[in-house]
Design an enzyme around this catalytic site. Structure first.
Site: not given
Ligand code: DOR
Ligand code: ZN
Length: 345
Positions: A13, A15, A99, A136, A174, A247
């Site tokens: 996971h 970003h 997702k 999520h 998460h 995450d």
């Molecule tokens: O803390 C987080 N940031 N939780 C998430 O589910 C998304 C992520 C984000 O994309 O910034």
């Molecule tokens: Zn995330």
């Protein structure tokens, strides 16, 4: 033990964002991980196979030549997702999973799902073809206390999905609560969960140490110590249903240190070191590899990596860099504020 060799980890996971941030953060992940599941919550989100392919190409251009890394792409489910298109991009190998963001649950989730029943035909198709669903797991109703949103999601939504479609391969992502560890551990065979390094390292007090700490604000929000302990238990005992999803979620410093700060912890840079330290602190270093490199691949039914990495214990705590530069701004790097002696060689 002063040295530990483990199978190269995967991050289930991550970003990566896009543009300037993408360029800076991708190498932080590719230096330690063989594969990562890339989240689709860009603005605008990745809604179909074509967008996933284009995004993957943008990512691949940035991977340093010396890093052997495969991004695994995802599609963001909406109430209008076309099930045959989704199936085609999965069959053709362009996307790895879909997702589910409940609408409004987190960063860029406004186009997410309001009514789970509306996507049941899509989920049925996914169950039939073996496509994983990443969730999520938080409800978004304002009247539900923010610390209860994961538990209420399990009771109101996840349990419904699991009962309707027991054959659907699900990752509850998460997770943050004792209830989630129990539900997943005792739940159906195809239900697994990922856990972040920051939810293993910190409890909710860390958001309020002598003031408000925006860099420890993430979603799902950090919980009480009893919940952190429950996460530690399932992660460090090597339980096959639980694995690493960092995450890692970069936001520019100004967007975190803000009257309405963004949720997300950028932990890619030192996550393996931090995890090694946590597992050592709990005398479970022998199970680190299961959590970082084996359990996830087994859940997703893909081969375990061939490469290995070496982690060494230093005499002194390692010095963390504070941030990564992005143009004239920066991304603050997660520091758990306990000494970390382990370094990836
Ligand atoms: O803390 C987080 N940031 N939780 C998430 O589910 C998304 C992520 C984000 O994309 O910034
Ligand atoms: Zn995330």
């Amino acid at each position: 033990m002063e040295e530990l060799e483990i199978i190269k980890p995967d991050d289930w996971h991550v970003h990566f964002r896009d543009n300037d941030i993408l360029k800076v953060v991708v190498p932080e992940t590719t230096k330690h991980f063989a594969r990562a599941i890339v989240m689709p919550n860009l603005t605008p989100p990745i809604l179909n196979g074509k967008q996933a392919i284009e995004y993957k190409e943008r990512i691949i251009k940035i991977i340093p030549k010396t890093h052997n890394f495969e991004p695994l792409m995802t599609i963001y489910l909406t109430e209008n997702t076309n099930k045959s298109e989704l199936y085609d991009s999965y069959q053709e190998g362009h996307v790895f999973a879909a997702k589910l963001y409940p609408a409004g649950a987190t960063t860029n989730s406004d186009s997410g799902v309001r009514d789970i029943k509306k996507i049941m035909p899509v989920l049925e198709k996914m169950a039939k073809v073996g496509m994983p669903l990443l969730i999520h797991g938080e409800v978004t109703h304002k009247e539900i206390d923010i610390f209860d949103r994961e538990k209420v999601f399990i009771d109101q939504n996840l349990d419904f999905i699991c009962k309707e479609l027991p054959e659907l391969k699900i990752t509850l992502e998460h997770i943050t609560t004792k209830e989630a560890t129990e539900y997943v551990d005792e739940g159906n065979e195809n239900l697994f969960a990922s856990i972040t390094p920051h939810h293993l390292a910190l409890n909710r007090n860390s958001i309020f140490v002598g003031g408000i700490r925006p860099h420890n604000y993430c979603l799902p929000i950090l919980k009480r110590e009893k919940h952190r302990k429950a996460l530690i238990k399932v992660a460090t005992n090597g339980n096959r249903k639980f694995f690493l999803g960092t995450d890692t979620a970069p936001h520019l410093k100004g967007d975190k240190e803000n009257a309405c700060g963004c949720a997300g912890v950028f932990n890619a840079s030192y996550c393996i070191s931090i995890l090694a330290q946590i597992f050592e602190n709990y005398k479970c270093l022998q199970n680190l590899e299961k959590f970082t490199s084996i359990n996830g691949a087994q859940h997703y039914g893909i081969p375990i990596n061939n490469e290995k990495i070496l982690i060494k214990k230093e005499k002194n705590p390692i010095l963390f860099k504070k941030s990564l530069s992005v143009g004239c701004s920066e991304i603050v790097v997660f520091n758990p504020e306990f000494p970390v002696f382990w370094k990836v060689a």
